[in-house]
Design a protein around this motif. Structure first.
Motif, short mmCIF file in Angstrom:
data_model
loop_
_atom_site.label_atom_id
_atom_site.label_comp_id
_atom_site.label_asym_id
_atom_site.label_seq_id
_atom_site.Cartn_x
_atom_site.Cartn_y
_atom_site.Cartn_z
N GLY A 61 6.79 7.06 7.56
CA GLY A 61 5.58 7.33 8.33
C GLY A 61 4.36 6.71 7.68
O GLY A 61 3.52 6.11 8.36
N GLY A 62 4.26 6.83 6.36
CA GLY A 62 3.15 6.22 5.65
C GLY A 62 3.15 4.72 5.80
O GLY A 62 2.10 4.09 5.96
N ASN A 63 4.34 4.13 5.75
CA ASN A 63 4.45 2.68 5.88
C ASN A 63 4.00 2.19 7.25
O ASN A 63 3.37 1.13 7.37
CB ASN A 63 5.90 2.26 5.62
CG ASN A 63 6.02 0.79 5.25
OD1 ASN A 63 5.41 0.34 4.29
ND2 ASN A 63 6.81 0.05 6.02
N GLU A 64 4.32 2.95 8.28
CA GLU A 64 3.89 2.58 9.63
C GLU A 64 2.37 2.64 9.74
O GLU A 64 1.75 1.81 10.42
CB GLU A 64 4.54 3.50 10.66
CG GLU A 64 6.04 3.29 10.81
CD GLU A 64 6.40 1.87 11.20
OE1 GLU A 64 6.01 1.43 12.30
OE2 GLU A 64 7.06 1.17 10.38
N LEU A 65 1.74 3.60 9.07
CA LEU A 65 0.28 3.69 9.07
C LEU A 65 -0.34 2.51 8.32
O LEU A 65 -1.38 1.98 8.73
CB LEU A 65 -0.16 5.01 8.44
CG LEU A 65 0.14 6.27 9.25
CD1 LEU A 65 -0.19 7.52 8.42
CD2 LEU A 65 -0.64 6.29 10.56
N VAL A 66 0.31 2.11 7.23
CA VAL A 66 -0.17 0.95 6.48
C VAL A 66 -0.12 -0.30 7.35
O VAL A 66 -1.04 -1.13 7.32
CB VAL A 66 0.67 0.76 5.20
CG1 VAL A 66 0.40 -0.61 4.57
CG2 VAL A 66 0.36 1.85 4.19
N LYS A 67 0.92 -0.45 8.14
CA LYS A 67 1.04 -1.61 9.03
C LYS A 67 -0.10 -1.67 10.03
O LYS A 67 -0.44 -2.73 10.54
CB LYS A 67 2.38 -1.57 9.76
CG LYS A 67 3.58 -1.85 8.89
CD LYS A 67 4.87 -1.75 9.69
CE LYS A 67 6.10 -2.00 8.83
NZ LYS A 67 7.35 -1.86 9.61
N LYS A 68 -0.69 -0.52 10.30
CA LYS A 68 -1.82 -0.45 11.24
C LYS A 68 -3.17 -0.53 10.52
O LYS A 68 -4.22 -0.36 11.14
CB LYS A 68 -1.73 0.85 12.05
CG LYS A 68 -0.52 0.91 12.96
CD LYS A 68 -0.49 2.21 13.75
CE LYS A 68 0.72 2.27 14.67
NZ LYS A 68 0.79 3.53 15.44
N GLY A 69 -3.14 -0.74 9.20
CA GLY A 69 -4.37 -0.96 8.47
C GLY A 69 -4.78 0.11 7.48
O GLY A 69 -5.81 -0.03 6.81
N SER A 70 -4.01 1.17 7.34
CA SER A 70 -4.37 2.25 6.41
C SER A 70 -4.13 1.83 4.96
O SER A 70 -3.23 1.04 4.67
CB SER A 70 -3.57 3.52 6.71
OG SER A 70 -3.89 4.04 7.98
N THR A 71 -4.93 2.36 4.05
CA THR A 71 -4.76 2.11 2.62
C THR A 71 -3.90 3.21 2.01
O THR A 71 -3.64 4.24 2.64
CB THR A 71 -6.11 2.10 1.90
OG1 THR A 71 -6.69 3.42 1.98
CG2 THR A 71 -7.06 1.09 2.53
N TYR A 72 -3.49 3.01 0.76
CA TYR A 72 -2.68 4.03 0.10
C TYR A 72 -3.43 5.34 -0.02
O TYR A 72 -2.86 6.43 0.13
CB TYR A 72 -2.21 3.54 -1.28
CG TYR A 72 -3.21 3.67 -2.40
CD1 TYR A 72 -3.29 4.83 -3.17
CD2 TYR A 72 -4.10 2.63 -2.70
CE1 TYR A 72 -4.20 4.95 -4.21
CE2 TYR A 72 -5.01 2.74 -3.73
CZ TYR A 72 -5.06 3.91 -4.48
OH TYR A 72 -5.96 4.02 -5.51
N ALA A 73 -4.74 5.26 -0.26
CA ALA A 73 -5.56 6.47 -0.38
C ALA A 73 -5.61 7.22 0.95
O ALA A 73 -5.56 8.46 0.99
CB ALA A 73 -6.96 6.12 -0.85
N GLU A 74 -5.70 6.48 2.03
CA GLU A 74 -5.79 7.10 3.35
C GLU A 74 -4.49 7.78 3.76
O GLU A 74 -4.51 8.87 4.33
CB GLU A 74 -6.19 6.05 4.38
CG GLU A 74 -7.64 5.60 4.23
CD GLU A 74 -8.00 4.39 5.09
OE1 GLU A 74 -9.20 4.18 5.35
OE2 GLU A 74 -7.06 3.64 5.48
N GLU A 112 0.82 -1.21 0.00
CA GLU A 112 0.00 0.00 0.00
C GLU A 112 0.86 1.26 0.00
O GLU A 112 0.50 2.27 -0.60
CB GLU A 112 -0.95 0.01 1.20
CG GLU A 112 -2.08 -1.01 1.12
CD GLU A 112 -3.03 -0.75 -0.04
OE1 GLU A 112 -3.50 0.39 -0.17
OE2 GLU A 112 -3.30 -1.69 -0.81
N THR A 113 2.00 1.20 0.65
CA THR A 113 2.92 2.35 0.66
C THR A 113 3.50 2.56 -0.73
O THR A 113 3.62 3.69 -1.20
CB THR A 113 4.06 2.12 1.67
OG1 THR A 113 3.53 1.65 2.90
CG2 THR A 113 4.84 3.40 1.91
N ILE A 114 3.85 1.47 -1.38
CA ILE A 114 4.39 1.55 -2.74
C ILE A 114 3.31 2.04 -3.70
O ILE A 114 3.60 2.78 -4.65
CB ILE A 114 4.97 0.20 -3.17
CG1 ILE A 114 6.15 -0.17 -2.24
CG2 ILE A 114 5.45 0.23 -4.62
CD1 ILE A 114 6.75 -1.54 -2.49
#
Length: 275
Positions: free
Chosen positions: A244-257, A59-61
């Protein structure tokens, strides 16, 4: 970034096909015709791969793919497409494809976000990114000294402080530096914006790049016959923090979020709605 020696089929395809496409597109006899047919989606996986490590979540990529695609089309509005492609190709040396791993990851990120770009009021904008912020990203208007970049808001990114490379010290012999070196100004994210070097003003980011420091969020300490520059974060600190974005993805966030968090007020849309 981890790398492998033996590329997969796709890696081999990248190694030969993309340099060929670049050469033909930029220099071929039928340049005008090829430019009209050229699809940025073909080369985008390689471009994104050069911008973000395959250690990051998919999702980060994807978020990086949207940023990269947006930047290509933004520049295409004011620059000759052939010039942009030539610059891309110069950065993507053929040996890169041989060494790079997991090309399928980047292909999926590009495919899953096909034609998606980030816009503000249906207009393409500069979308900076960096590896690690100092805990908060920087304000665009303040950093770039223009209201044109006021859409780049300073946002909190505290998770960056947990990165292994968050702190980095660089030591330089004091005799190689100005006799009187002083930090004069910082921005709201604590990045140095101005220094005084023997009474002369130096812009913070230019100073950082000149010395090869990891960030312009630094302190200066005299230790023996050396100056120690202790930096926080990695990169210029504007826009998207990959870590930072990658850490949010690990917690369930999508690329859009995560794009919404780092570029508040901007909207993901299809490039066809912008053209």
């Amino acid at each position: 970034m981890k790398r492998k020696i033996i590329p997969g089929f796709t890696g081999i395809l990248w190694m030969y096909l993309i340099p060929y496409l670049c050469t033909v597109t930029v220099n071929g006899a039928e340049t005008a015709l090829i430019n009209r047919k050229f699809d940025v989606e073909l080369i985008l996986p390689a471009v994104v791969a050069s911008q973000i490590s395959d250690d990051y979540e998919l999702e980060t990529i994807k978020a990086q793919a949207v940023i990269s695609r947006s930047e290509f089309y933004r520049r295409s509005e004011t620059e000759e497409k052939r010039k942009i492609l030539q610059e891309i190709c110069e950065k993507l040396h053929p040996t890169y494809y041989l060494l790079h791993i997991n090309s399928s990851l980047y292909e999926k990120a590009v495919a899953d976000t096909a034609e998606k770009v980030l816009t503000l009021q249906e207009k393409l904008k500069l979308l900076p990114y960096h590896e690690i912020s100092a805990g908060r990203t920087r304000d665009g208007e303040d950093t770039l000294k223009s209201s044109e970049y006021s859409y780049l808001k300073s946002v909190e990114s505290k998770m960056d402080k947990n990165a292994e490379e968050y702190f980095k010290s660089t030591y330089i012999k004091a005799r190689q530096m100005p006799e009187n070196l002083k930090i004069e100004k910082r921005d709201q994210a604590e990045y140095v914006t101005e220094l005084l070097a023997d009474g002369k003003k130096i812009e913070g980011e230019a100073f950082r790049q000149g010395l090869g420091l990891s960030s312009s969020n630094f302190t200066i300490q005299k230790i023996g016959d050396e100056l120690r520059f202790l930096c926080k974060g990695k990169g210029h600190g504007l826009g998207f923090s990959q870590y930072g974005g990658n850490e949010l993805v690990k917690k369930g966030s999508t690329y859009a979020e995560i794009l919404e968090i780092y570029f508040p007020g901007m909207k993901i849309t299809d490039i066809g709605e912008v053209k």
